[in-house]
Design an enzyme around this catalytic site. Sequence first.
Site, PDB file in Angstrom:
ATOM      1  N   ASP A  63       0.820  -1.207   0.000  1.00 45.23           N
ATOM      2  CA  ASP A  63       0.000   0.000   0.000  1.00 45.23           C
ATOM      3  C   ASP A  63       0.858   1.263   0.000  1.00 45.23           C
ATOM      4  O   ASP A  63       0.730   2.116   0.863  1.00 45.23           O
ATOM      5  CB  ASP A  63      -0.909  -0.063   1.247  1.00 45.23           C
ATOM      6  CG  ASP A  63      -1.837   1.122   1.356  1.00 45.23           C
ATOM      7  OD1 ASP A  63      -2.339   1.573   0.315  1.00 45.23           O
ATOM      8  OD2 ASP A  63      -2.060   1.592   2.487  1.00 45.23           O
ATOM      9  N   GLU A  80       3.341  -8.306   7.034  1.00 52.54           N
ATOM     10  CA  GLU A  80       2.099  -8.952   6.632  1.00 52.54           C
ATOM     11  C   GLU A  80       2.269  -9.954   5.500  1.00 52.54           C
ATOM     12  O   GLU A  80       1.556  -9.883   4.483  1.00 52.54           O
ATOM     13  CB  GLU A  80       1.052  -7.896   6.268  1.00 52.54           C
ATOM     14  CG  GLU A  80       0.671  -7.015   7.439  1.00 52.54           C
ATOM     15  CD  GLU A  80      -0.488  -6.069   7.121  1.00 52.54           C
ATOM     16  OE1 GLU A  80      -0.909  -6.007   5.954  1.00 52.54           O
ATOM     17  OE2 GLU A  80      -0.970  -5.398   8.061  1.00 52.54           O
ATOM     18  N   TYR A 104      -6.715  -3.395  12.488  1.00 56.65           N
ATOM     19  CA  TYR A 104      -7.465  -2.185  12.118  1.00 56.65           C
ATOM     20  C   TYR A 104      -8.927  -2.324  12.521  1.00 56.65           C
ATOM     21  O   TYR A 104      -9.829  -2.205  11.706  1.00 56.65           O
ATOM     22  CB  TYR A 104      -7.310  -1.936  10.609  1.00 56.65           C
ATOM     23  CG  TYR A 104      -5.938  -1.389  10.273  1.00 56.65           C
ATOM     24  CD1 TYR A 104      -5.696  -0.024  10.318  1.00 56.65           C
ATOM     25  CD2 TYR A 104      -4.879  -2.237   9.957  1.00 56.65           C
ATOM     26  CE1 TYR A 104      -4.445   0.492  10.047  1.00 56.65           C
ATOM     27  CE2 TYR A 104      -3.621  -1.730   9.686  1.00 56.65           C
ATOM     28  CZ  TYR A 104      -3.409  -0.362   9.733  1.00 56.65           C
ATOM     29  OH  TYR A 104      -2.165   0.142   9.470  1.00 56.65           O
ATOM     30  N   GLU A 145       0.882  -1.759  14.140  1.00 56.54           N
ATOM     31  CA  GLU A 145       0.089  -0.824  13.328  1.00 56.54           C
ATOM     32  C   GLU A 145      -1.317  -0.759  13.895  1.00 56.54           C
ATOM     33  O   GLU A 145      -1.870  -1.780  14.309  1.00 56.54           O
ATOM     34  CB  GLU A 145      -0.044  -1.289  11.868  1.00 56.54           C
ATOM     35  CG  GLU A 145       1.172  -1.102  11.017  1.00 56.54           C
ATOM     36  CD  GLU A 145       0.949  -1.478   9.550  1.00 56.54           C
ATOM     37  OE1 GLU A 145      -0.193  -1.369   9.060  1.00 56.54           O
ATOM     38  OE2 GLU A 145       1.932  -1.889   8.904  1.00 56.54           O
TER      39      GLU A 145
HETATM   40  C1  BDP Z   1      -1.417  -2.437   6.673  1.00 60.32           C
HETATM   41  C2  BDP Z   1      -0.121  -2.370   5.878  1.00 60.32           C
HETATM   42  C3  BDP Z   1       0.257  -0.930   5.518  1.00 60.32           C
HETATM   43  C4  BDP Z   1      -0.955  -0.209   4.971  1.00 60.32           C
HETATM   44  C5  BDP Z   1      -2.037  -0.191   6.050  1.00 60.32           C
HETATM   45  C6  BDP Z   1      -3.301   0.544   5.596  1.00 60.32           C
HETATM   46  O1  BDP Z   1       0.932  -2.966   6.587  1.00 60.32           O
HETATM   47  O2  BDP Z   1       1.311  -0.942   4.593  1.00 60.32           O
HETATM   48  O3  BDP Z   1      -0.675   1.061   4.503  1.00 60.32           O
HETATM   49  O4  BDP Z   1      -2.391  -1.524   6.308  1.00 60.32           O
HETATM   50  O5  BDP Z   1      -4.146  -0.090   4.999  1.00 60.32           O
HETATM   51  O6  BDP Z   1      -2.038  -3.639   6.499  1.00 60.32           O
HETATM   52  O7  BDP Z   1      -3.383   1.740   5.823  1.00 60.32           O
END
Ligand code: BDP
Length: 651
Positions: A207, A451, A504, A540
Site C-alpha cells: 500500500d 504482513e 485495524y 500498526e
Molecule cells: C497495513 C499495511 C500498511 C498499509 C495499512 C493501511 O501494513 O502498509 O498502509 O495496512 O491499509 O495492512 O493503511
Amino acid sequence: MARGLAVAWAVLGPLLWGCALALQGGMLYPRESPSRERKELDGLWSFRADFSDNRRRGFEEQWYRRPLRESGPTLDMPVPSSFNDISQDWRLRHFVGWVWYEREVILPERWTQDLSTRVVLRIGSAHAYAIVWVNGVDTLEHKGGYLPFEADISNLVQVGPLSSQLRITIAINNTLTPTTLPPGTIQYLTDTSKYPKGYFVQNTYFDFFNYAGLQRSVLLYTTPTAYIDDITVTTSVEHDSGLVNYQISVKGSNLFELEVRLLDAENKLVANGTGTQGQLKVPGARLWWPYLMHERPAYLYSLEVRLTAQMSLGPVSDFYTLPVGIRTVAVTESQFLINGKPFYFHGVNKHEDADIRGKGFDWPLLVKDFNLLRWLGANAFRTSHYPYAEEVLQMCDRYGIVVIDECPGVGLALPQFFNNVSLQNHMRVMEEVVRRDKNHPAVVMWSVANEPASHLESAGYYLKMVITHTKALDPSRPVTFVTNSNYAADKGAPYVDVICLNSYYSWYHDYGHLELIQQQLTTQFESWYKTYQKPIIQSEYGAETIVGFHQDPPLMFTEEYQKSLLEQYHVVLDQKRRKYVVGELIWNFADFMTEQSPTRVLGNKKGVFTRQRQPKSAAFLLRERYWKIANETRYPYSIAKSQCLENSPFT
Ligand code: BDP
C-alpha cells in the site's frame, strides 16, 4: 602480520557474531577522513525513459556507449529523487521498465594519477534493479532497491591522460516480479476490445506508491589501496563497565597493523587496542539510552581505526571513524529490555515519502521529521516497509530514536511468492541490510517482513529460514516479522522473538463501530499471549483521516473519528502495557502516496501529520499520551527532564 591477536577467538567467540556474512566485503558508510575523500554526484542528471514496446531499445542501441543526449531527447532529473512526480508527462508517473540516468564528472587529478588511491563509485539505492556503466564499460549490477552498492572503478579511471573525465550511466528497472523483494506481477491484458495490443499493468501487493529512480545519493569516494573494508561492533555491559567488541576486515594487504582507539564525546581516549579483533573495556561507561528514557540519551563514542599497511610503494595509512553507542538489548517472556531496563516503544511507522520528490532523500524533510518525532514524544519507529537511508539511522543514533529495521519484505501476499528463488533472494537482502545497519545502536530489532501470507505452510518454512538466517547473521539482536494473521493460523510466529501485530479494528472490520475496539483488541492480545508467551508490539493501528473533515459524533474519515479510534486502542494498550505489551506504533506518522484506487484519496491518509507535515487533531492526542508514558517509564525515575521537555505539555 596483523598484530594484537591477544584475545583468542575462543574467548571472543560468544561475544562476536556467530556467522560471517555470506556477502563479499563490507559496506561502511563513506566518511571523509585524513585518508578518504568524497565527491557527491547529487544534482542534475540526464534522464531518459525507454518507452519502446519491449523497453529494450536502450540496450539494442547501446545508449551507454555515448552521451545519453546523442541517443535521443533527455530530461533533467534531480538526484536524489524519484522520477515519477517530477515531469508533466503522465506516462512517466506510471512508467514500468528501464529508465536511463547519466552524469558526467571531472575527477581531481590526484585520483587518476596516484596509483595508491582507490576510487569507488557508490550508489545509495536504485530501485529495483540497476546496471552501471563507467565510460561505457559494464561495471556493476545490483538487484533490489533501498540498499547501497558500490564498485572499485580505479582501473577505469587510472588509465591515461583523459581519464579525469568520467561518464556514469545507470539503467534502472522498476519492474517487480514474483522473485523480487518486494514482489509483484506483470499482467498482460489481452482483451482487445478493451485494451490496446501489448497492454500490461504492474500489480503490487503493498500500500505505497512504487516510487523509483536514484532516490538516494550517488557518490565517489577514495580509500588507499590497502583499506579498512569493514568493522563490526557489538557492545555489552558488565557491572559499570561497557565492553566494545570489534572485528575489522582489511583488504588490499596482508602485511598491516591496526590501531583502535575509543574516544568519548569530548574526544578523550577511553580505551585502545590493536589487531583485527578485540574487546575494549570502558569503566564507568556512559550508555546509549533511547530518547526520553534517561537524562542523557544517545551517548556516542567514536571508534577510531587506523590501518598501516606495508605496500610495494611504501607504507600506506587508512583511517575510519565509527560512532559507537554502548547498549544492550534483550527480550524476556514479557519485556523488551534496553540496558537491562524495560523499554516501551511509543512511536510511529513511517514512509520515506513526501511531495514531488517521492522517496528522494531530503535533508530538510529528515530534520523536520526528527523535530516532529521529538515534539510528539515518540521514542521509536519501524522502517516500514524497507530500509531507510543511512543518514536517517545516523540521526536515530544521535537522537536516541529506537529503530525496528525492516527489509523490503512487503507484499508477500500470494502463494507463488514463497519459492526457493525468492527465499534465496530474501536471505541475501537480509545480509545486505545487516551488513549496512549492524553498527547502529538505534537499531534494536530486525523485521524480515510485513504482513506476509503467514497462514500458508510454505510461508511458515520460508519465514523460519529467513529468520534463522538473520539470527545467524546477527545473534545480538532480536528478529521479528509483522503479522496480520490470526494467532491460531500464523505459521511464522513460532520463530520470532517479539510478536508484532497489525490490526485495524473499526476500520477495515466492523467499520464505524468504535464501541467494539476494546473487546476485539483485548481478545487479540490475550489469545496471542496465551499461545506464545512472548512480548507483543501493536505494530500498526490507525484510521484514514482527511485533514479538515470534522463530524461529532465522529464519522469515518474525520479528525474526530481518528482521535476516538486511537483513544479506544489506548484504553486496552494501557491495561496490557503493564503486562506483556511492549510497544505501540501508530499507522502512520504522515500521509503518504499510494497507487490510485477507490479506497485511497490522493494516497493513504492515516497519518497523524499530513504529507506536508502539519498536525491533525490526533497528533495532539498522541503527543499528550507519549509524553505521559515517557514520564511514567523513564529511568532512573528521579531524573526529571530530557533535552526536549520544554516542548512537552508536562513541563
Ligand atoms: C497495513 C499495511 C500498511 C498499509 C495499512 C493501511 O501494513 O502498509 O498502509 O495496512 O491499509 O495492512 O493503511
